[in-house]
Design an enzyme around this catalytic site. Structure first.
Site, PDB file in Angstrom:
ATOM      1  N   GLY A 217       0.817  -1.217   0.000  1.00 24.67           N
ATOM      2  CA  GLY A 217       0.000   0.000   0.000  1.00 24.67           C
ATOM      3  C   GLY A 217       0.845   1.258   0.000  1.00 24.67           C
ATOM      4  N   ILE A 218       0.169   2.368   0.268  1.00 13.79           N
ATOM      5  CA  ILE A 218       0.807   3.673   0.217  1.00 13.79           C
ATOM      6  C   ILE A 218       1.348   4.031   1.603  1.00 13.79           C
ATOM      7  CG2 ILE A 218      -1.294   5.034   0.750  1.00 13.79           C
ATOM      8  CD1 ILE A 218      -0.457   6.848  -1.646  1.00 13.79           C
ATOM      9  N   GLY A 219       2.449   4.811   1.657  1.00 14.55           N
ATOM     10  CA  GLY A 219       3.005   5.232   2.956  1.00 14.55           C
ATOM     11  C   GLY A 219       4.404   4.691   3.166  1.00 14.55           C
ATOM     12  N   ILE A 221       5.820   2.648   5.453  1.00 15.98           N
ATOM     13  CA  ILE A 221       6.127   1.275   5.850  1.00 15.98           C
ATOM     14  C   ILE A 221       6.119   0.271   4.688  1.00 15.98           C
ATOM     15  CG2 ILE A 221       5.309  -0.656   7.279  1.00 15.98           C
ATOM     16  CD1 ILE A 221       4.717   1.523   9.438  1.00 15.98           C
ATOM     17  N   GLU A 240      -2.758  -2.494  -6.084  1.00 17.70           N
ATOM     18  CA  GLU A 240      -3.393  -1.389  -6.803  1.00 17.70           C
ATOM     19  C   GLU A 240      -2.311  -0.455  -7.329  1.00 17.70           C
ATOM     20  OE1 GLU A 240      -3.129  -1.833  -3.482  1.00 17.70           O
ATOM     21  OE2 GLU A 240      -4.836  -0.755  -2.654  1.00 17.70           O
ATOM     22  N   GLY A 338      -7.477   1.304  -1.456  1.00 15.33           N
ATOM     23  CA  GLY A 338      -7.666  -0.138  -1.616  1.00 15.33           C
ATOM     24  C   GLY A 338      -7.374  -0.926  -0.359  1.00 15.33           C
TER      25      GLY A 338
HETATM   26  N1  COA Z   1      -2.204  10.427  16.069  1.00 13.29           N
HETATM   27  C1  COA Z   1      -1.905  11.661  15.607  1.00 13.29           C
HETATM   28  N2  COA Z   1      -1.098  11.863  14.515  1.00 13.29           N
HETATM   29  C2  COA Z   1      -0.609  10.768  13.906  1.00 13.29           C
HETATM   30  C3  COA Z   1      -0.885   9.459  14.342  1.00 13.29           C
HETATM   31  C4  COA Z   1      -1.716   9.314  15.486  1.00 13.29           C
HETATM   32  N3  COA Z   1      -2.013   8.109  15.955  1.00 13.29           N
HETATM   33  N4  COA Z   1      -0.242   8.588  13.523  1.00 13.29           N
HETATM   34  C5  COA Z   1       0.421   9.317  12.607  1.00 13.29           C
HETATM   35  N5  COA Z   1       0.193  10.615  12.833  1.00 13.29           N
HETATM   36  C6  COA Z   1       0.717  11.746  12.049  1.00 13.29           C
HETATM   37  C7  COA Z   1       2.208  11.641  11.813  1.00 13.29           C
HETATM   38  O1  COA Z   1       2.923  12.216  12.884  1.00 13.29           O
HETATM   39  C8  COA Z   1       2.364  12.428  10.539  1.00 13.29           C
HETATM   40  O2  COA Z   1       2.262  13.807  10.838  1.00 13.29           O
HETATM   41  P1  COA Z   1       3.210  14.873  10.105  1.00 13.29           P
HETATM   42  O3  COA Z   1       2.757  14.811   8.653  1.00 13.29           O
HETATM   43  O4  COA Z   1       2.867  16.131  10.790  1.00 13.29           O
HETATM   44  O5  COA Z   1       4.588  14.351  10.316  1.00 13.29           O
HETATM   45  C9  COA Z   1       1.102  12.079   9.759  1.00 13.29           C
HETATM   46  O6  COA Z   1       0.157  11.651  10.740  1.00 13.29           O
HETATM   47  C10 COA Z   1       1.325  10.959   8.725  1.00 13.29           C
HETATM   48  O7  COA Z   1       1.832   9.832   9.354  1.00 13.29           O
HETATM   49  P2  COA Z   1       2.832   8.836   8.619  1.00 13.29           P
HETATM   50  O8  COA Z   1       2.862   7.608   9.458  1.00 13.29           O
HETATM   51  O9  COA Z   1       4.120   9.491   8.307  1.00 13.29           O
HETATM   52  O10 COA Z   1       2.100   8.613   7.251  1.00 13.29           O
HETATM   53  P3  COA Z   1       2.492   7.790   5.959  1.00 13.29           P
HETATM   54  O11 COA Z   1       2.932   8.715   4.906  1.00 13.29           O
HETATM   55  O12 COA Z   1       3.383   6.639   6.242  1.00 13.29           O
HETATM   56  O13 COA Z   1       1.048   7.231   5.540  1.00 13.29           O
HETATM   57  C11 COA Z   1      -1.159   6.501   6.075  1.00 13.29           C
HETATM   58  C12 COA Z   1       0.325   6.453   6.417  1.00 13.29           C
HETATM   59  C13 COA Z   1      -1.887   5.529   6.976  1.00 13.29           C
HETATM   60  C14 COA Z   1      -1.703   7.887   6.267  1.00 13.29           C
HETATM   61  C15 COA Z   1      -1.325   6.083   4.573  1.00 13.29           C
HETATM   62  O14 COA Z   1      -0.802   4.815   4.399  1.00 13.29           O
HETATM   63  C16 COA Z   1      -2.767   6.055   4.154  1.00 13.29           C
HETATM   64  O15 COA Z   1      -3.314   7.067   3.843  1.00 13.29           O
HETATM   65  N6  COA Z   1      -3.376   4.851   4.155  1.00 13.29           N
HETATM   66  C17 COA Z   1      -4.794   4.686   3.899  1.00 13.29           C
HETATM   67  C18 COA Z   1      -5.192   3.901   2.714  1.00 13.29           C
HETATM   68  C19 COA Z   1      -4.335   2.806   2.230  1.00 13.29           C
HETATM   69  O16 COA Z   1      -3.444   2.309   2.853  1.00 13.29           O
HETATM   70  N7  COA Z   1      -4.682   2.363   1.033  1.00 13.29           N
HETATM   71  C20 COA Z   1      -3.955   1.349   0.326  1.00 13.29           C
HETATM   72  C21 COA Z   1      -3.233   1.912  -0.849  1.00 13.29           C
HETATM   73  S1  COA Z   1      -4.341   2.689  -2.045  1.00 13.29           S
END
Ligand code: COA
Length: 446
Positions: A217-219, A221, A240, A338
């Site tokens: 997925g996106i992000g 990890i 996806e 997704g």
């Molecule tokens: N409470 C408050 N803030 C939080 C938090 C929590 N529990 N967990 C993370 N954050 C904050 C982080 O500090 C970061 O803030 P910043 O931008 O000010 O640094 C922000 O949220 C993003 O966190 P991060 O873990 O760096 O995000 P990422 O880029 O790794 O993306 C998701 C993680 C979950 C947001 C992303 O994977 C996503 O949108 N997923 C949803 C859909 C998906 O996975 N679809 C499949 C692919 S289409």
């Protein structure tokens, strides 16, 4: 008329193309790296002419005036099913709203729902070949479905777009207008993994056996785990989103797609988002199959793959196993995309597994991402009924089939040690688990 002449007949300027949009219409836009930047930049310039135009977007890459500028109120309203950085910024201005849905249903639910018209589609494509076929290139999630239903189809032709294969072709006769804008493609480089992300990568790699098929997925990890898979053999991709990390695994001979059940020998996905390395890789590559999102992300299709492993990330998980990946409390952050499709699909697969991985803390270690209950207003991305495996840098919690008490224990054991006692007390205080008859410390020693 020969295809070349037809193309020239349909070619207009970008301002002329946006001039086709009328007040009170609905505009659908191609998503992510396939968005048409020239057309979207032009849109805001037509503010004074247009009223009440709804623009339907997903994961926008650029910063466009029609999104960012407060003076667009009343002229454009943005319906978005996956926020990007700009949408997060302007959400509080009230000119944008999130559409809850799953990727494989994104077009279908919109088109057959109550507000079911797409008057104008704005997309992108490669220049046509001698027979008049163009490739929809980097995006096939819903673009082809919108081309089929929109009253007016306008494509921005960019010779820098790779010619991708699969179900990507569209013929010049299916399009109403083309504009030309040969600009560089958006670059979305992966972040350098943190120590915690590397630990998570290590745990996940142990759960991936040779011959598995992966969705990433996106992000941060999902990208961080690819270096840990370099010793695996014959992995496949059914996803996806194609990413840069997949190119590294392919080039290292780890991804062969040889043991896949579906599209044997090919990586399958619906869109590509990364750097030029990825865009060059997917260009005219017979080993990379683009299929529409309604196909790639149908859980029943995903589930036909043997050993299908989905890997996604989240923002918060509570002790029921409810996963929130798209909001921080009431503040909308991204979208489901997704995630639920692939998490469910992986569990339908023989030997499959749905993994949600997240860092145990956020905000510089001040917040636990494992919580007794989700923050008020948090949107559930994966319900507790569907959740499978949660991973943090402290280990793996296999939640399927566990009662809530045991889920709480398993999740507290992978929470950051500084928060474990507090979590246990919090869970008891609100009565989710009135009493832990098996001490967390005992579980730790098992
Ligand atoms: N409470 C408050 N803030 C939080 C938090 C929590 N529990 N967990 C993370 N954050 C904050 C982080 O500090 C970061 O803030 P910043 O931008 O000010 O640094 C922000 O949220 C993003 O966190 P991060 O873990 O760096 O995000 P990422 O880029 O790794 O993306 C998701 C993680 C979950 C947001 C992303 O994977 C996503 O949108 N997923 C949803 C859909 C998906 O996975 N679809 C499949 C692919 S289409």
């Amino acid at each position: 008329m020969n295809p070349g002449d037809l193309y020239l007949q349909k070619r207009i300027s970008i301002p002329e193309a946006i001039g086709k949009i009328q007040s009170h219409q609905s505009v659908g836009v191609a998503m992510a790296a396939s968005e048409p930047p020239g057309l979207l930049t032009e849109l805001g310039k037509h503010r004074d002419r247009l009223e009440d135009v709804s623009v339907w977007i997903c994961l926008p890459m650029g910063s466009y005036h029609f999104v960012l500028d407060p003076s667009m109120e009343g002229h454009f309203f943005i319906e978005n099913w996956f926020y990007g950085a700009a949408d997060r910024k302007v959400h509080s201005q009230g000119r944008t709203s999130y559409i809850p849905n799953n990727l494989h249903q994104a077009a279908t639910r919109k088109l057959y729902g109550a507000k079911n018209r797409v008057n104008v589609f704005l997309g992108s494509a490669t220049p046509p070949d001698a027979r008049g076929y163009m490739s929809l290139s980097l995006g096939l999630v819903l673009e082809k479905q919108l081309i089929e239903v929109a009253d007016i189809v306008i494509l921005e032709i960019n010779e820098n777009l790779p010619w991708t294969l699969g179900d990507t072709q569209v013929h010049i006769s299916e399009v109403d207008y083309v504009v030309e804008n040969h600009v560089p493609l958006p670059q979305f480089p992966p972040d350098v993994p943190s120590e915690a992300e590397e630990a998570i990568g290590g745990f996940i790699a142990e759960m991936i056996e040779d011959g598995s098929t992966l969705q990433l997925g996106i992000g941060g990890i999902p990208n961080a785990i690819t270096p840990f898979l370099m010793h695996r053999k014959d992995l496949g991709i059914h996803t996806e989103m194609f990413t840069d990390g997949m190119v590294d695994l392919y080039n290292a001979g780890v991804i062969t797609n040889r043991r896949k059940t579906l599209w044997k020998g090919k990586m399958v996905g619906a869109f590509a988002l990364g750097t030029q390395k990825l865009y060059d890789f997917v260009d005219n590559n017979l080993g990379v199959e683009f299929q529409q999102g309604k196909v790639t992300n149908d859980p029943n299709v995903i589930g036909k793959n043997y050993r299908m492993i989905s890997i996604n990330t989240a923002l918060q998980v509570d002790v029921y196993g409810q996963v929130c990946s798209q909001s921080i409390g009431c503040r909308h952050f991204s979208g489901t995309g997704g995630q639920l499709d692939t998490h469910r699909g992986a569990q339908l697969s023989d030997q499959g597994r749905g993994i949600i991985a997240l860092r145990s803390t956020a905000k510089g270690g001040t917040l636990s991402t494992i919580v007794p209950v989700l923050a008020e207003g948090a949107e559930v991305t994966v319900p507790s009924q569907d959740v499978d495996t949660i991973v943090t840098e402290y280990g793996v919690a296999d939640l399927k089939g566990l009662c809530v008490r045991d889920r709480a224990l398993a999740l507290i054991n992978i929470a950051h040690p500084d928060f474990r006692e507090q979590l246990k007390e919090g869970v008891m205080r609100v009565g989710i688990v009135p009493k832990f008859s098996v001490p967390v410390a005992w579980r730790d020693k098992k």
